[in-house]
Design a protein around this motif. Structure first.
Motif, PDB file in Angstrom:
ATOM      1  N   LEU A   1      29.689  27.873  45.971  1.00 24.15           N
ATOM      2  CA  LEU A   1      29.154  29.168  45.530  1.00 24.15           C
ATOM      3  C   LEU A   1      30.290  30.142  45.272  1.00 24.15           C
ATOM      4  N   LEU A   2      31.286  30.124  46.130  1.00 22.41           N
ATOM      5  CA  LEU A   2      32.410  31.046  45.954  1.00 22.41           C
ATOM      6  C   LEU A   2      33.143  30.749  44.657  1.00 22.41           C
ATOM      7  N   VAL A   3      33.320  29.478  44.383  1.00 21.30           N
ATOM      8  CA  VAL A   3      34.019  29.104  43.144  1.00 21.30           C
ATOM      9  C   VAL A   3      33.207  29.584  41.933  1.00 21.30           C
ATOM     10  N   VAL A   4      31.902  29.392  42.015  1.00 21.44           N
ATOM     11  CA  VAL A   4      31.035  29.852  40.918  1.00 21.44           C
ATOM     12  C   VAL A   4      31.151  31.368  40.758  1.00 21.44           C
ATOM     13  N   LEU A   5      31.146  32.072  41.873  1.00 21.65           N
ATOM     14  CA  LEU A   5      31.230  33.532  41.816  1.00 21.65           C
ATOM     15  C   LEU A   5      32.554  33.995  41.225  1.00 21.65           C
ATOM     16  N   MET A   6      33.630  33.275  41.535  1.00 22.41           N
ATOM     17  CA  MET A   6      34.951  33.637  40.992  1.00 22.41           C
ATOM     18  C   MET A   6      34.938  33.622  39.475  1.00 22.41           C
ATOM     19  N   PHE A   7      34.095  32.767  38.911  1.00 21.76           N
ATOM     20  CA  PHE A   7      33.989  32.720  37.456  1.00 21.76           C
ATOM     21  C   PHE A   7      32.898  33.666  36.953  1.00 21.76           C
ATOM     22  N   PHE A   8      31.770  33.653  37.643  1.00 21.36           N
ATOM     23  CA  PHE A   8      30.620  34.388  37.131  1.00 21.36           C
ATOM     24  C   PHE A   8      30.785  35.898  37.226  1.00 21.36           C
ATOM     25  N   LEU A   9      31.287  36.385  38.348  1.00 19.07           N
ATOM     26  CA  LEU A   9      31.344  37.838  38.551  1.00 19.07           C
ATOM     27  C   LEU A   9      32.221  38.545  37.519  1.00 19.07           C
ATOM     28  N   PRO A  10      33.432  38.083  37.274  1.00 20.80           N
ATOM     29  CA  PRO A  10      34.211  38.749  36.223  1.00 20.80           C
ATOM     30  C   PRO A  10      33.525  38.659  34.862  1.00 20.80           C
ATOM     31  N   LEU A  11      32.950  37.498  34.590  1.00 17.82           N
ATOM     32  CA  LEU A  11      32.298  37.287  33.287  1.00 17.82           C
ATOM     33  C   LEU A  11      31.168  38.298  33.089  1.00 17.82           C
ATOM     34  N   TYR A  12      30.301  38.392  34.086  1.00 20.65           N
ATOM     35  CA  TYR A  12      29.127  39.255  33.955  1.00 20.65           C
ATOM     36  C   TYR A  12      29.519  40.737  33.904  1.00 20.65           C
ATOM     37  N   PHE A  13      30.485  41.096  34.717  1.00 19.77           N
ATOM     38  CA  PHE A  13      30.884  42.496  34.796  1.00 19.77           C
ATOM     39  C   PHE A  13      31.558  42.937  33.503  1.00 19.77           C
ATOM     40  N   ILE A  14      32.511  42.148  33.049  1.00 22.32           N
ATOM     41  CA  ILE A  14      33.298  42.527  31.865  1.00 22.32           C
ATOM     42  C   ILE A  14      32.428  42.512  30.622  1.00 22.32           C
ATOM     43  N   VAL A  15      31.637  41.479  30.472  1.00 16.23           N
ATOM     44  CA  VAL A  15      30.791  41.385  29.272  1.00 16.23           C
ATOM     45  C   VAL A  15      29.761  42.521  29.254  1.00 16.23           C
ATOM     46  N   THR A  16      29.143  42.785  30.403  1.00 10.68           N
ATOM     47  CA  THR A  16      28.138  43.856  30.454  1.00 10.68           C
ATOM     48  C   THR A  16      28.748  45.194  30.070  1.00 10.68           C
ATOM     49  N   MET A  17      29.902  45.498  30.645  1.00 18.06           N
ATOM     50  CA  MET A  17      30.540  46.782  30.345  1.00 18.06           C
ATOM     51  C   MET A  17      30.911  46.875  28.869  1.00 18.06           C
ATOM     52  N   ASN A  18      31.306  45.760  28.301  1.00 14.60           N
ATOM     53  CA  ASN A  18      31.658  45.771  26.879  1.00 14.60           C
ATOM     54  C   ASN A  18      30.433  46.004  26.008  1.00 14.60           C
ATOM     55  N   VAL A  19      29.339  45.344  26.368  1.00 12.50           N
ATOM     56  CA  VAL A  19      28.125  45.409  25.551  1.00 12.50           C
ATOM     57  C   VAL A  19      27.487  46.803  25.590  1.00 12.50           C
ATOM     58  N   VAL A  20      27.485  47.425  26.775  1.00 16.09           N
ATOM     59  CA  VAL A  20      26.760  48.698  26.882  1.00 16.09           C
ATOM     60  C   VAL A  20      27.559  49.882  26.342  1.00 16.09           C
ATOM     61  N   HIS A  21      28.848  49.723  26.179  1.00 19.51           N
ATOM     62  CA  HIS A  21      29.622  50.837  25.623  1.00 19.51           C
ATOM     63  C   HIS A  21      29.626  50.749  24.102  1.00 19.51           C
ATOM     64  N   PRO A  22      29.453  51.900  23.450  1.00 21.60           N
ATOM     65  CA  PRO A  22      29.423  51.862  21.984  1.00 21.60           C
ATOM     66  C   PRO A  22      30.824  51.652  21.409  1.00 21.60           C
ATOM     67  N   GLU A  23      30.848  51.069  20.248  1.00 19.01           N
ATOM     68  CA  GLU A  23      32.142  50.845  19.583  1.00 19.01           C
ATOM     69  C   GLU A  23      32.501  52.066  18.763  1.00 19.01           C
ATOM     70  N   ARG A  24      32.716  53.154  19.448  1.00 26.57           N
ATOM     71  CA  ARG A  24      33.054  54.344  18.669  1.00 26.57           C
ATOM     72  C   ARG A  24      34.464  54.803  19.017  1.00 26.57           C
ATOM     73  N   PRO A  25      35.115  55.392  18.018  1.00 28.80           N
ATOM     74  CA  PRO A  25      36.488  55.832  18.276  1.00 28.80           C
ATOM     75  C   PRO A  25      36.511  57.027  19.226  1.00 28.80           C
ATOM     76  N   ILE A  26      37.569  57.084  19.977  1.00 27.24           N
ATOM     77  CA  ILE A  26      37.708  58.163  20.956  1.00 27.24           C
ATOM     78  C   ILE A  26      39.178  58.534  21.086  1.00 27.24           C
ATOM     79  N   MET A  27      39.439  59.819  21.232  1.00 27.41           N
ATOM     80  CA  MET A  27      40.823  60.281  21.410  1.00 27.41           C
ATOM     81  C   MET A  27      41.121  60.340  22.899  1.00 27.41           C
ATOM     82  N   ILE A  28      42.211  59.698  23.293  1.00 29.43           N
ATOM     83  CA  ILE A  28      42.551  59.629  24.720  1.00 29.43           C
ATOM     84  C   ILE A  28      43.884  60.330  24.956  1.00 29.43           C
ATOM     85  N   PRO A  29      43.938  61.264  25.881  1.00 22.78           N
ATOM     86  CA  PRO A  29      45.250  61.842  26.211  1.00 22.78           C
ATOM     87  C   PRO A  29      46.021  60.898  27.142  1.00 22.78           C
TER      88      PRO A  29
END
Lengths: 241, 249, 237
Positions: B25-53
């Motif tokens: 289970l731990l090995v599965v989580l090592m793969f699944f958790l980053p995958l789910y977190f990173i993909v979700t954050m990418n999907v829910v954020h819009p692809e719009r330009p932004i100015m960053i200081p």
């Protein structure tokens, strides 16, 4: 009834008896609330025009409470499964053990919510403290059930902790609207309705019935599944995983 | 103190690795958790330009890309912090190993080696996941920044493991990287309003490296040096605390 | 930073485990004098201090088997940890000669390693060669009857088999002094008898054994029995 009362007392005192847990309440919760407050205050207005620093503190309070109660649910279950099995042999019914445990988590949620609300009030004036307290307690309890569900299904501390951490983190940042995004899926995150309810309780003192209903449904759903998982885990040493 | 040489060190590391990673289970989580977190954050954020200081300059980026790259740093730090914490919590058999003949250095060294492996793996895998979604302008510096953040938090997890029980320890290991990396080090916050103290948080310098690498800006060598100094300091503190704790009492 | 609250000990000296013992004539593999130990509360002025050992003198000679009995909580395991070197006394002197084999009451094993891997790990720690580890492992597995479980992970073993492995780890390097804390907990009758066969063999090769138990059956098997009570050790007549 006496059995359940004894069980509740054991569960609640087990948590508050440890100095490090008290230290967590004294230092941890205020740090989280202050962190969110300071973050929102330091963001330019155009980023989140609807969310002020005060709302940031309210969101931080919600996060601080739910994650703590979630951890309580998780660790209590994992550490006590064997003892609970043994308790059932000494005469306590499994049903009463379950009720005692869940009510214990509920009481812990009320105490932590009350303390957190007290800390939050340093930065935020809430229009209705009683409603804010109700939302925090119910949300904490909901996450306590999530903790029990995870702990019963995965009775291994490292793995279960990782699952809860990643669930809670994403839930807070997407479900509560801390981060700006556009997606319908966030309405299904467990903390979506509680965050709206808490904001309303703080800003105008009202609770939206539809969101309250959603929170109630989530609590019942998690209560049901965590009961099932607990029953399975207490009769089967290895759990699901 | 008897050092067994490489054989003892290798044996200990190998057995610690098996002890922790035999959980499927731990090995599965090592793969699944980053995958789910990173993909979700990418999907829910819009692809719009932004100015960053960034420092004194205003750079343009895409919100979903920046969110993804920030989240990679957070995910690696969370995982490494939790692992660092649990590696210490799983230490009850260490006194027996000492009686048997392993030295304090071998025991500590093996755990740190294992932890280094976790930092490297989580960084590499999270980067691979991110690679399908977005690519930083400067990959090498991006990886350096993420590795530094992960390493810092792995040591913080280790230190927390010495002093805290599991419940407060997990609380700390969630909130510290989250508040530090996701909130306080966000380029959107006004530094004057948030305060200078955030510069002393573990994620400050690594995050600056990550953001600059994401946007293709030049890196400042002094930021790297500060990061390495901070890491060395954490390592030294961890070493001292470990040595004090493992000594027979 | 947390500062330990145990007061600076005034013990006169501890010899660390000597691997290749310098065993003297009139040999005493273990000699301890004036051992004291108090568990102090972690927070000053809160909680109780517990004085567990109040000046224990203890000695075991070569080819001797000694039993230490006492009520629950009397400090037996604490004394054993001090004798093994896991814990330091607040005061007193402990001398150890030769190799030590410690079998703790709590089975300090790695639950996800197999029995094979456990032997390898501890054998390397004992500075044994691989072939020695293999040979001794086979011998002990055969003796105690866990040869069918060598490739099982420790967490999959029954408590009795775990205890066999726990004991075997303490025996595998042919120690001069064996410190056993509740060694036959969970043993079936046959294994219990085999345990005493093994102790006979060890005594014949002039090893020394200290057994801690909260009760001791078959007193005739022991050369002497001590009782730990009120923090002091007294020899039973």
């Amino acid at each position: 009834m006496i059995e359940i009362r004894d069980l509740i007392k054991v569960n609640v005192t087990a948590f508050f008896r440890r100095p490090v847990n008290l230290g967590l309440i004294v230092f941890g919760i205020p740090s989280v609330i202050y962190g969110f407050y300071v973050f929102m205050r330091a963001l330019p207005d155009f980023i989140f025009p609807e969310i002020s620093a005060e709302m940031g503190a309210a969101t931080g309070t919600l996060f601080a409470v739910v994650f703590l109660v979630g951890l309580v649910g998780l660790f209590q279950i994992i550490s006590s499964l064997e003892a609970d099995r043994r308790l059932s042999l000494s005469g306590f019914s499994m049903q009463n053990i379950l009720i005692g445990r869940f009510l214990g988590i509920f009481i812990i949620s009320t105490i932590i919510s009350a303390l957190s609300l007290g800390v939050m009030s340093y930065w935020v004036f809430a229009e209705s403290y009683s409603r804010a307290f109700l939302v925090l307690t119910l949300s904490g309890f909901m996450y306590g059930m999530i903790g029990v569900l995870i702990g019963s299904s995965v009775p291994k501390e490292l793995e279960a902790s990782l699952i809860l951490i990643f669930l809670a983190d994403l839930d807070v940042f997407l479900g509560t609207g801390v981060l700006d995004f556009e997606s319908a899926v966030v309405e299904y995150f467990p903390l979506h309705s509680p965050s709206i309810l808490l904001r309303n309780a703080v800003l105008n003192g009202h609770l939206d019935n539809s969101h309250l209903l959603v929170l109630g449904v989530y609590i019942l759903v998690f209560l049901y599944f965590s009961s099932l998982a607990f029953k399975k885990a207490s009769s089967d040493e290895e759990g699901w995983f | 103190m008897v050092l067994k040489g490489l054989d003892g060190f290798k044996t200990l590391t190998e057995h610690y690795f098996k002890q922790i990673f035999r959980s499927r289970l731990l090995v599965v989580l090592m793969f699944f958790l980053p995958l789910y977190f990173i993909v979700t954050m990418n999907v829910v954020h819009p692809e719009r330009p932004i100015m960053i200081p960034i420092g004194d300059v205003l750079a343009m980026g895409i919100l979903s890309d920046l969110a993804t790259m920030t989240v990679v740093t957070v995910v690696v730090s969370l995982l490494c912090g939790v692992f660092g914490f649990f590696i210490i919590k799983e230490s009850r058999t260490d006194p027996r190993l000492k009686i048997v003949g392993f030295s304090d250095f071998e025991i500590l060294g093996s755990k740190l080696l294992l932890l280094s492996g976790v930092v490297l793996f989580t960084t590499a895998f999270s980067f691979l996941v991110m690679f399908y979604l977005t690519i930083p302008e400067n990959i090498t510096w991006f990886l350096i920044g993420v590795l530094l953040a992960g390493a810092n938090y792995s040591f913080i997890g280790v230190l927390a493991g010495f002093f805290l029980n599991k419940l407060p320890g997990m609380y700390l290991m969630l909130f510290m990287p989250t508040l530090d990396l996701m909130l306080f080090q966000s380029p959107m916050v006004d530094r004057d309003l948030i305060g200078e103290w955030v510069k002393y948080l573990p994620g400050h310098n690594p995050m600056r490296i990550v953001l600059r690498a994401s946007l293709g800006l030049d890196q400042e060598i002094r930021i790297l040096l500060y990061s390495l100094f901070f890491l060395a300091l954490l390592f030294a503190i961890t070493f001292i605390v470990f040595y004090t704790k493992i000594k027979t009492k | 930073m947390v500062f330990p609250l145990i007061r600076k000990s005034d013990y006169t000296g501890i010899d660390d485990n000597k691997k290749s013992g310098c065993v003297k004539d009139g040999r005493t593999p273990d000699k301890s004098r004036g051992i004291t130990k108090t568990y102090r509360s972690k927070i000053p002025y809160f909680g109780r201090d517990e004085e567990v050992l109040r000046g224990v003198d203890f000695q075991v000679s070569e080819a001797n088997i000694v039993g230490i009995v006492g009520e629950n909580g009397s400090g037996k395991s604490t004394l054993m940890k001090i004798l093994a070197g896991v814990m330091k006394p607040d005061s007193g002197l402990v001398e150890r000669n030769g190799r030590i084999g410690w079998c703790p009451q709590e089975k300090l094993l790695y639950d996800r390693l197999t029995v094979d891997e456990t032997f390898t790990l501890f054998g390397i720690g004992y500075d044994m060669k691989r072939w020695e580890i293999g040979r001794n492992k086979e011998k002990l597995a055969d003796k105690f009857g866990f040869e069918d479980y060598l490739d099982y992970q420790v967490d999959k073993l029954s408590e009795g088999v775990k205890q066999k492995v726990n004991l075997s780890i303490a025996l595998m390097h042919d120690p001069d002094l064996l410190l056993l804390d509740e060694p036959y907990e969970g043993f079936d009758w046959n294994t219990y008898l085999k345990f005493w066969d093994v102790t006979e063999e060890l005594l014949e090769s002039e090893k020394s054994i200290v057994v801690i138990s909260h009760f001791v059956n078959e007193r005739e098997r022991f050369d002497s029995i001590y009782e730990l009570y009120g923090g002091l050790l007294t020899k039973e007549k």
